[in-house]
Design a protein around this motif. Structure first.
Motif, PDB file in Angstrom:
ATOM      1  N   ASP A  23       0.810  -1.212   0.000  1.00 49.26           N
ATOM      2  CA  ASP A  23       0.000   0.000   0.000  1.00 49.26           C
ATOM      3  C   ASP A  23       0.845   1.265   0.000  1.00 49.26           C
ATOM      4  O   ASP A  23       0.366   2.330  -0.397  1.00 49.26           O
ATOM      5  CB  ASP A  23      -0.922   0.021   1.235  1.00 49.26           C
ATOM      6  N   ILE A  24       2.093   1.175   0.491  1.00 50.14           N
ATOM      7  CA  ILE A  24       2.912   2.384   0.600  1.00 50.14           C
ATOM      8  C   ILE A  24       3.921   2.498  -0.533  1.00 50.14           C
ATOM      9  O   ILE A  24       4.783   3.361  -0.505  1.00 50.14           O
ATOM     10  CB  ILE A  24       3.631   2.458   1.960  1.00 50.14           C
ATOM     11  N   ILE A  26       4.927   3.311  -4.521  1.00 50.11           N
ATOM     12  CA  ILE A  26       4.439   4.189  -5.578  1.00 50.11           C
ATOM     13  C   ILE A  26       3.576   3.409  -6.560  1.00 50.11           C
ATOM     14  O   ILE A  26       2.514   3.875  -6.991  1.00 50.11           O
ATOM     15  CB  ILE A  26       5.623   4.870  -6.283  1.00 50.11           C
ATOM     16  N   ILE A  29       0.035   2.884  -5.214  1.00 50.68           N
ATOM     17  CA  ILE A  29      -0.799   4.089  -5.286  1.00 50.68           C
ATOM     18  C   ILE A  29      -1.203   4.392  -6.729  1.00 50.68           C
ATOM     19  O   ILE A  29      -2.361   4.729  -7.020  1.00 50.68           O
ATOM     20  CB  ILE A  29      -0.059   5.289  -4.663  1.00 50.68           C
ATOM     21  N   MET A  32      -3.942   2.215  -7.926  1.00 48.53           N
ATOM     22  CA  MET A  32      -5.229   2.669  -7.401  1.00 48.53           C
ATOM     23  C   MET A  32      -5.768   3.824  -8.237  1.00 48.53           C
ATOM     24  O   MET A  32      -6.955   3.860  -8.597  1.00 48.53           O
ATOM     25  CB  MET A  32      -5.057   3.093  -5.939  1.00 48.53           C
ATOM     26  N   LEU A  33      -4.908   4.775  -8.588  1.00 44.02           N
ATOM     27  CA  LEU A  33      -5.347   5.924  -9.378  1.00 44.02           C
ATOM     28  C   LEU A  33      -5.790   5.503 -10.783  1.00 44.02           C
ATOM     29  O   LEU A  33      -6.778   6.019 -11.312  1.00 44.02           O
ATOM     30  CB  LEU A  33      -4.227   6.961  -9.465  1.00 44.02           C
ATOM     31  N   VAL A 365      -4.876  12.984  -1.705  1.00 44.30           N
ATOM     32  CA  VAL A 365      -5.372  11.752  -2.325  1.00 44.30           C
ATOM     33  C   VAL A 365      -6.682  12.028  -3.052  1.00 44.30           C
ATOM     34  O   VAL A 365      -6.883  11.592  -4.199  1.00 44.30           O
ATOM     35  CB  VAL A 365      -5.540  10.633  -1.276  1.00 44.30           C
ATOM     36  N   CYS A 368      -5.978  13.810  -6.298  1.00 42.78           N
ATOM     37  CA  CYS A 368      -5.430  12.976  -7.372  1.00 42.78           C
ATOM     38  C   CYS A 368      -6.457  11.986  -7.916  1.00 42.78           C
ATOM     39  O   CYS A 368      -6.462  11.687  -9.118  1.00 42.78           O
ATOM     40  CB  CYS A 368      -4.183  12.242  -6.868  1.00 42.78           C
ATOM     41  N   LEU A 380       1.094  11.741  -8.573  1.00 42.67           N
ATOM     42  CA  LEU A 380       1.267  11.023  -7.317  1.00 42.67           C
ATOM     43  C   LEU A 380       0.941  11.928  -6.130  1.00 42.67           C
ATOM     44  O   LEU A 380       1.537  13.006  -5.996  1.00 42.67           O
ATOM     45  CB  LEU A 380       2.705  10.518  -7.182  1.00 42.67           C
ATOM     46  N   GLY A 384       2.202   9.659  -0.603  1.00 43.03           N
ATOM     47  CA  GLY A 384       2.944   8.496  -1.067  1.00 43.03           C
ATOM     48  C   GLY A 384       4.441   8.617  -0.863  1.00 43.03           C
ATOM     49  O   GLY A 384       5.154   7.607  -0.851  1.00 43.03           O
ATOM     50  N   LYS A 388       1.821  14.946   3.321  1.00 44.75           N
ATOM     51  CA  LYS A 388       0.393  15.110   3.079  1.00 44.75           C
ATOM     52  C   LYS A 388       0.118  16.482   2.474  1.00 44.75           C
ATOM     53  O   LYS A 388       0.723  17.487   2.856  1.00 44.75           O
ATOM     54  CB  LYS A 388      -0.379  14.942   4.397  1.00 44.75           C
TER      55      LYS A 388
END
Length: 420
Positions: A23-24, A26, A29, A32-33, A365, A368, A380, A384, A388
């Motif tokens: 999950d952490i 690149i 993430i 997911m995008l 998040v 994005c 990104l 990530g 934040k």
């Protein structure tokens, strides 16, 4: 037939650490995008989130490198197994290549070849992960370090990079974070994700701080020589006589071939401190039980490193510099997005989101996800890489795509800005 497995107690279970490490990353993430894209949008997706320019024609690698791979493969000399630390000719070539920028000549024995820079990271963190040990990582930084540290139970402590000082290391924070269990600090130069290039003077202070604390410096130089601003690239190995330095690098970025997966881990330690403390033997021992980089690519390394002409590097850096300027100047006109420091190296820039400007954006998040869905632009989120409500923007793409991406980003921000 009745299923007898319903009440069976099995002796295995998944390692929960690897459910969270993915999950952490690149890649996690960005995947997911990509899943948030609007499939009905017929416009091409603009990839401003991932640092891989090899997909674009203007960034094709040099024919010297391509010919070296073909010649190595056709020679039939590199079809077998190799020594786990790398074949001698490739280790010698890397030592010679890196020594061009160092006061002391490296030995082939200082060089360990790896499957890209990622395996070099994994090797060093695993080697240093003794009980109670901790490592100091930059924030923002490259999340693979956190992921690998978590997988080998190495405690992570973060020091800040300072945007108001061109993303220099907060050395006071480094000293405050370190204790008797601190083993190393990591720097990334030229910087991912910040696009900064450390000065000679600052690197010297980093080395002196590490010496004071009794720790080694892991210098991630995968973007070596991709510098195009006021500061020239200086390898951390220059200070290997001050404190032990382990340099991580690869051919991925400078030659635009990340898929070839050829990297290195190099020891810059003229005082022999790492050898004395068993680190060198431990690196070799770990690589003995690890996969090896493809032998035919190792066989090509002497020609890739030794025969590539400077005009290829000049061309690539010129393209990236122009793209960096386009990105920096374009972002100036985007509401709610602030760039505190002009990028001077690597392929990235960090920009800050002013969430108060937007009427329906919760955080980076959310920004994005909605940008991907509404404009087919992938950026990104800063979370990530450890910050934040920031964004990491990749500018090493086709110039026309970059201009289109900034145009869509501006339209998106104007659409979501509070109406006055």
């Amino acid at each position: 037939m009745e299923n007898s497995n319903n009440n069976k107690k099995w002796g295995f279970k998944a390692n929960p650490d690897f459910n969270t490490t993915s999950d952490i990353t690149i890649r996690g993430i960005l995947m997911m995008l990509l899943s948030k894209l609007n499939k009905s949008d017929t416009r091409p997706v603009i990839p401003l989130g991932h640092g891989d320019p090899s997909a674009f024609p203007c960034f094709r690698t040099t024919q010297v490198a391509e010919d070296a791979i073909v010649d190595s493969l056709r020679s039939a000399k590199f079809n077998g197994y190799c020594t786990t630390v790398g074949i001698p000719s490739a280790r010698s070539a890397v030592a010679e290549y890196l020594s061009l920028d160092l006061p002391n000549k490296l030995s082939p024995d200082d060089v360990f070849l790896t499957i890209g820079c990622a395996q070099a990271i994994q090797t060093m963190l695993t080697v240093l992960a003794s009980p109670k040990a901790n490592i100091l990582l930059p924030k923002p930084g490259f999340p693979y370090y956190e992921a690998y540290a978590q997988s080998c139970n190495l405690e992570v402590r973060h020091f800040d990079l300072l945007p108001e000082k061109d993303w220099e290391v907060d050395l006071d924070a480094v000293e405050a974070l370190a204790d008797e269990n601190t083993v190393a600090m990591v720097i990334i130069n030229p910087g991912n994700p910040c696009g900064n290039v450390f000065t000679y003077q600052h690197l010297q202070k980093v080395a002196e701080t590490a010496k004071k604390l009794g720790i080694l410096v892991i210098s991630d130089e995968v973007y070596d020589h991709l510098a195009f601003g006021k500061n020239p690239f200086v390898p951390m190995g220059v200070f290997g006589s001050v404190t032990p330095v382990v340099t991580l690098g690869s051919i991925s970025k400078r030659w635009i071939v990340p898929g070839w997966r050829l990297g290195w881990l190099v020891v810059n330690d003229s005082n022999g401190i790492l050898k004395e403390h068993g680190i060198i033997d431990c690196i070799a021992g770990y690589l003995n039980i690890s996969p090896d980089p493809p032998t035919f690519i190792q066989g090509a390394i002497p020609d890739i490193l030794g025969k590539t002409k400077d005009d290829f590097f000049v061309k690539i850096v010129s393209i990236i510099k122009e793209a960096a300027n386009t990105c920096y100047e374009g972002i100036k006109d985007v509401p709610g997005v602030i760039c505190p420091s002009k990028p001077e190296g690597s392929m990235f820039v960090m920009v800050k989101l002013d969430i108060s400007v937007f009427e329906d954006i919760k955080d980076d998040v959310d920004f994005c996800v909605k940008l991907a869905n509404e404009e087919s632009v992938i950026i990104l989120p800063g979370i990530g890489v450890g910050l934040k409500n920031w964004l990491r923007v990749t500018f090493a793409i086709e110039p026309s795509a970059l201009e289109e991406g900034i145009k869509r980003l501006k339209a998106f921000c104007e659409k979501h800005s509070k109406k006055t």
